[in-house]
Design an enzyme around this catalytic site. Structure first.
Site, short mmCIF file in Angstrom:
data_model
loop_
_atom_site.label_atom_id
_atom_site.label_comp_id
_atom_site.label_asym_id
_atom_site.label_seq_id
_atom_site.Cartn_x
_atom_site.Cartn_y
_atom_site.Cartn_z
N ASP A 199 39.11 -23.86 -0.71
CA ASP A 199 37.68 -24.13 -0.53
C ASP A 199 36.82 -22.93 -0.88
O ASP A 199 35.65 -23.07 -1.17
CB ASP A 199 37.40 -24.56 0.92
N HIS A 247 44.17 -20.02 6.40
CA HIS A 247 44.74 -21.35 6.23
C HIS A 247 45.81 -21.57 7.29
O HIS A 247 46.48 -20.63 7.71
CB HIS A 247 45.33 -21.51 4.83
#
Length: 459
Positions: free
Chosen positions: A396, A337
């Site tokens: 996700d 991320h």
């Protein structure tokens, strides 16, 4: 000049030899040497080499925290996400323990900066309910005509078409923009589900269009309108509601929210702004990542014979990074991320419920594969690439598994993300309109040398 041979009408959708020639020129003359970015100290992706974002604005709406100060130094820590100063973990725990759905409560918080009391919550609910409607003939004239195979494009088209039905479409006063945003938040689930049904109808399936119920929550209405028998379980609705809350906002610097700020700063209308944010979210590096995760795991399950064999799974992950597996992009989707380094709080929350849902659905083996990849992927990435911070599973990574176990169609994975994030976009648009008075215009350093024009016959 030589006249080009007449092409058939389908050439519009083909890569012709002429297009290939032009593409070669395009690639030749658009390439920039990567070392020049370092030479001129360009922050690629508006982030420094440590992954820290370049400060581009101020916001009261949400905060993404991935570091803490220890002995005067900034060090990585477990990630935290705050909505208007409230920790997302506390917010989720709060509405789950109280036994009510969280979408409207947290939307109120993000839009207005305060948690609603009972009276305010009821008033906000009624406001959204009365806006769960589309203009007359909108379904027939817009949604049913030329439905796209990609629901994000369908939704962008719908949002842009709503402009023509709004008598105050270009009014950017706070009350009017708030009205437009509340309309879109309420209408989004309908446009999303109806667009999905319209495309399936075009493909030969039965068509059924159900009106939303004023007695149901947003997540319940999505499931009810989506399924032909209108049935869903309480657990399904609660998990979808939680997913919507977790995706509502993520600071002002994420790609689609920054797009919202950029486009809003130009002075344009709400519908154009939201369509631009939709275009950003569609990308596989942003909202579309959950679909990539799901497809990656489908490919993994097809090529890994023993899902519990660590060596075999590790080899597949190596093949991913070496561009030998799946889409040959060299990525392990769902891992890493831009902000978080130790953990993504949204993934942590999801993971607790994923395990519970997997046990109820009889999907323990599949969950075990996800958990194994989550553990092995950071090790594999660290061995193959130079990384400046930790690598962790992001939201996700598990959201696609949750949606598949909820029997939601993959075509709606990213639209569901958008149905939540439109709340955050709305809050940020209102904040930009209220506080900023300059168009956002960063600088790009030109590298091309100046040239004299040469006449065509002399080239």
């Amino acid at each position: 000049m030589m006249r080009m041979e007449k092409k058939n009408k389908y050439a519009l959708f083909e890569i012709t030899p002429e297009i290939e020639h032009f593409a070669e020129l395009c690639e030749k003359n658009t390439t920039i040497e990567k070392d020049l970015y370092s030479k001129y100290e360009v922050k690629r992706g508006l982030r420094d080499v440590n992954g820290k974002g370049v400060l581009a604005g101020l916001t009261n709406i949400s905060d993404v925290c991935a570091t803490k100060i220890v002995d005067g130094k900034e060090v990585p820590c477990a990630g935290n996400l705050y909505y208007r100063g409230y920790n997302i973990k506390d917010l989720v725990r709060g509405f789950l323990e109280d036994g009510h759905f969280g979408f409207e409560e947290i939307a109120y918080l993000l839009l207005f900066g305060e948690l609603p009391n009972i009276k305010e919550s009821e008033m906000f609910h009624e406001t959204l309910v009365e806006r769960r409607t589309l203009p007359p003939t909108f379904v027939r004239d817009v949604i049913m005509k030329a439905p796209s195979q990609d629901m994000m494009n369908t939704l962008a088209k719908c949002i842009l078409n709503l402009y023509t039905y709004d008598r105050k479409a270009d009014d950017t006063s706070i009350p009017n923009v708030l009205r437009q945003c509340l309309n879109l938040i309420s209408q989004f689930p309908m446009m999303m589900v109806y667009g999905y049904h319209a495309y399936n109808y075009r493909m030969g399936d039965d068509l059924f269009i159900y009106a939303p119920s004023p007695d149901l929550s947003t997540s319940e209405n999505i499931l009810m309108m989506l399924r032909e028998d209108r049935k869903y379980t309480e657990l399904e609705a609660k998990l979808l509601d939680m997913a919507l809350v977790l995706h509502m906002d993520h600071g002002g610097g994420n790609n689609s929210t920054f797009t919202t700020h950029v486009v809003t700063s130009s002075g344009t209308d709400t519908y154009s702004t939201m369509a631009a944010a939709m275009a950003s979210l569609k990308g596989p590096k942003h909202g579309g990542a959950n679909i990539k995760v799901t497809k990656m795991f489908e490919d993994m399950k097809a090529h890994v014979s023993d899902w519990e064999d660590e060596d075999e799974v590790r080899q597949y992950l190596n093949d991913l990074l070496e561009k030998k597996a799946f889409d040959q992009k060299g990525l392990i989707y769902g891992m890493g991320h831009a902000i978080y380094s130790v953990s993504d709080p949204r993934a942590d929350i999801f993971k607790k419920f994923v395990k519970q849902l997997a046990e109820e659905k009889g999907c323990e083996k599949e969950y075990g594969l996800y958990a194994l990849v989550e553990r092995l992927a950071p090790e594999v990435i660290a061995q193959k690439r130079k990384i400046y911070k930790g690598v962790n599973a992001n939201v996700d990574f598990y959201s696609g598994l949750v949606y598949s176990m909820l029997d939601l169609p993959p075509a709606l994975y990213t639209p569901i993300f958008a149905a939540a994030r439109i709340v955050g976009w709305s809050a940020h648009r209102l904040e930009e309109l209220k506080n900023a008075d300059k168009i956002i215009r960063p600088a790009y350093k030109p590298l091309a040398s100046y040239k004299e024009y040469v006449k065509m016959e002399d080239r």
